[in-house]
Design an enzyme around this catalytic site. Sequence first.
Site, short mmCIF file in Angstrom:
data_model
loop_
_atom_site.label_atom_id
_atom_site.label_comp_id
_atom_site.label_asym_id
_atom_site.label_seq_id
_atom_site.Cartn_x
_atom_site.Cartn_y
_atom_site.Cartn_z
N LYS A 27 0.84 -1.21 0.00
CA LYS A 27 0.00 0.00 0.00
C LYS A 27 0.87 1.26 0.00
O LYS A 27 0.62 2.19 -0.77
CB LYS A 27 -0.93 -0.04 1.23
N SER A 28 1.89 1.27 0.84
CA SER A 28 2.74 2.47 0.93
C SER A 28 3.43 2.73 -0.41
O SER A 28 3.50 3.88 -0.88
CB SER A 28 3.82 2.27 2.00
N ARG A 32 2.92 5.95 -3.30
CA ARG A 32 4.07 6.75 -3.75
C ARG A 32 4.27 6.65 -5.25
O ARG A 32 4.62 7.65 -5.91
CB ARG A 32 5.33 6.30 -2.98
N GLY A 101 -5.15 7.87 5.35
CA GLY A 101 -4.26 8.83 6.00
C GLY A 101 -3.04 9.13 5.13
O GLY A 101 -2.57 10.27 5.09
N SER A 175 7.18 9.11 11.71
CA SER A 175 6.09 8.77 10.82
C SER A 175 6.54 8.96 9.38
O SER A 175 6.96 10.06 9.00
CB SER A 175 4.88 9.66 11.11
N ASP A 326 1.82 -1.36 11.76
CA ASP A 326 0.54 -1.84 11.22
C ASP A 326 0.26 -3.31 11.59
O ASP A 326 -0.83 -3.81 11.32
CB ASP A 326 0.52 -1.68 9.70
N LYS A 353 -4.70 5.58 14.48
CA LYS A 353 -4.78 4.95 13.16
C LYS A 353 -6.24 5.00 12.68
O LYS A 353 -7.03 5.77 13.18
CB LYS A 353 -4.25 3.52 13.25
N ARG A 357 -6.69 1.44 17.54
CA ARG A 357 -6.50 -0.01 17.39
C ARG A 357 -6.21 -0.73 18.71
O ARG A 357 -6.50 -1.93 18.82
CB ARG A 357 -5.38 -0.29 16.37
N ARG A 399 -7.47 -3.52 9.11
CA ARG A 399 -6.54 -4.46 9.76
C ARG A 399 -7.20 -5.17 10.94
O ARG A 399 -6.87 -6.31 11.26
CB ARG A 399 -5.27 -3.74 10.17
C1 S3P Z 1 2.44 4.67 6.07
C2 S3P Z 1 3.05 4.96 7.26
C3 S3P Z 1 2.55 4.48 8.55
C4 S3P Z 1 1.56 3.33 8.40
C5 S3P Z 1 0.56 3.57 7.32
C6 S3P Z 1 1.26 3.81 5.99
C7 S3P Z 1 3.02 5.22 4.83
O1 S3P Z 1 1.89 5.54 9.18
O2 S3P Z 1 0.90 3.09 9.62
O3 S3P Z 1 -0.30 2.46 7.19
O4 S3P Z 1 2.67 4.76 3.73
O5 S3P Z 1 3.85 6.14 4.92
P1 S3P Z 1 2.71 6.61 10.03
O6 S3P Z 1 3.62 7.29 9.07
O7 S3P Z 1 1.70 7.57 10.57
O8 S3P Z 1 3.40 5.84 11.09
#
Ligand code: S3P
Length: 439
Positions: A27-28, A32, A101, A175, A326, A353, A357, A399
């Site tokens: 996902k991350s 990007r 987020g 973060s 996560d 989150k 959680r 999750r």
């Molecule tokens: C993420 C960073 C994490 C993670 C989120 C995805 C990202 O959050 O919990 O699911 O893609 O950069 P934080 O940066 O708030 O820790």
Amino acid sequence: MTGSTAAARELKAGGSLKGRVRVPGDKSISHRALLFGAIAEGETTIEGLLPAEDPISTAACLRAMGADISPIAEGELIRVTGVGLDGLQEPDTVLDCGNSGTTMRLMLGLLAGRNGRHFVLTGDASLRRRPMQRVGQPLAMLGAEVRGRGDGNYAPLAVQGRRLRGAVVGTPVASAQVKSALLLAALTAEGSSTVIEPAHSRDHSERMLKAFGADLTVGGEMGRHITVQPGARLKGQHVVVPGDISSAAFWLVAGALIPGADLTVENVGLNPTRTGVLDVLEQMGAKIDVLNRRDVAGEPVGDLRVTCGPLQPFRFGEEIMPRLVDEVPILTVAACFCDGESHISGAAELRVKETDRLAVMARQLKAMGADIDEHPDGLVIRGGRSLRGTALDSETDHRVAMSLAVASLLASGDSTLAQSEAAAVSYPTFWDDLARLRS
Ligand code: S3P
């Protein structure tokens, strides 16, 4: 996710899990690839992009500002026609980040420097409760203007694009979302910027921005200082997205716990900033082999084979948290099924989150009979007692939904799960994969 009226899903207890599974794209990395492709010059092609609600929200926002992105569907090569570093247009409506987020926080950094343009971002009920000042505040040091409810902390948020200046900025939390927002803003600031994190968070942005041609250097202890020199133009790339270790984690825990299980999770991203869950499972004595280790488009990847065996309780805290943030919900489930006391501390971030959680996992697992104490920054889980099937609720959190599914397999008696469709935020085929691996 908003509340749903869909019928609760039936979750049968018992049975085993066997076979091979390919989890969807990370996902991350998917977010990007879309974002960087949109501000690059020329075409970016993305293989293995996660075709789920969160990246779809990112793509929709980018399209609304003029980037051309081909339809996102499973198995499709995604094409992004970039508009260049400063080419995003002012959208004529509100940008909807849905439940994501990452979309909202990275978008704040991306848009802050679009001088003279105005943007409004919102999201679902969960996202509108999540803290955004952690991005707006450090961005303000570059001259960004972000306003919103609660003194700029909550969406809807308004960004008035400004010419930004370079700065040295310490982030308030470890973060990757905050760090990445700052790096995106720094790309078009006047002068160089250095972002300093309190602890090293996932580094997908650094890796991918460099691959796109950004002038970015990583230094300092544990790579916590990242410096961007503005001016370098980004060039469209071919991005290969590995499977998401955060999705693989559900199968790893299920495979380690369920009698007779033997699962191979293929093509899992093994970036060291993400593999804390493997360290904890190893500490617990889980039998996990990493097969076929390779490097794919700048990210380490492997196949993970897991078989069932006895597990020990664990103890982990703040130092490992960015590497498994996560995976805490599914590790909480793992703790319920091993004899002894497991301790999670330094996990207050879990409270902000998609849901709180720590509270939600404690509440749902206690409804199954688990023995859990909730602390402000963690949980103590006394495992080894049997859990009973019951009426469960994901409380809209993807999750949580998948973690409870694993718990329900090991319960005595069947369960139901309300709002199980939340899984589609990161793993739309989870329920199909579960059915296939059980048969
Ligand atoms: C993420 C960073 C994490 C993670 C989120 C995805 C990202 O959050 O919990 O699911 O893609 O950069 P934080 O940066 O708030 O820790």
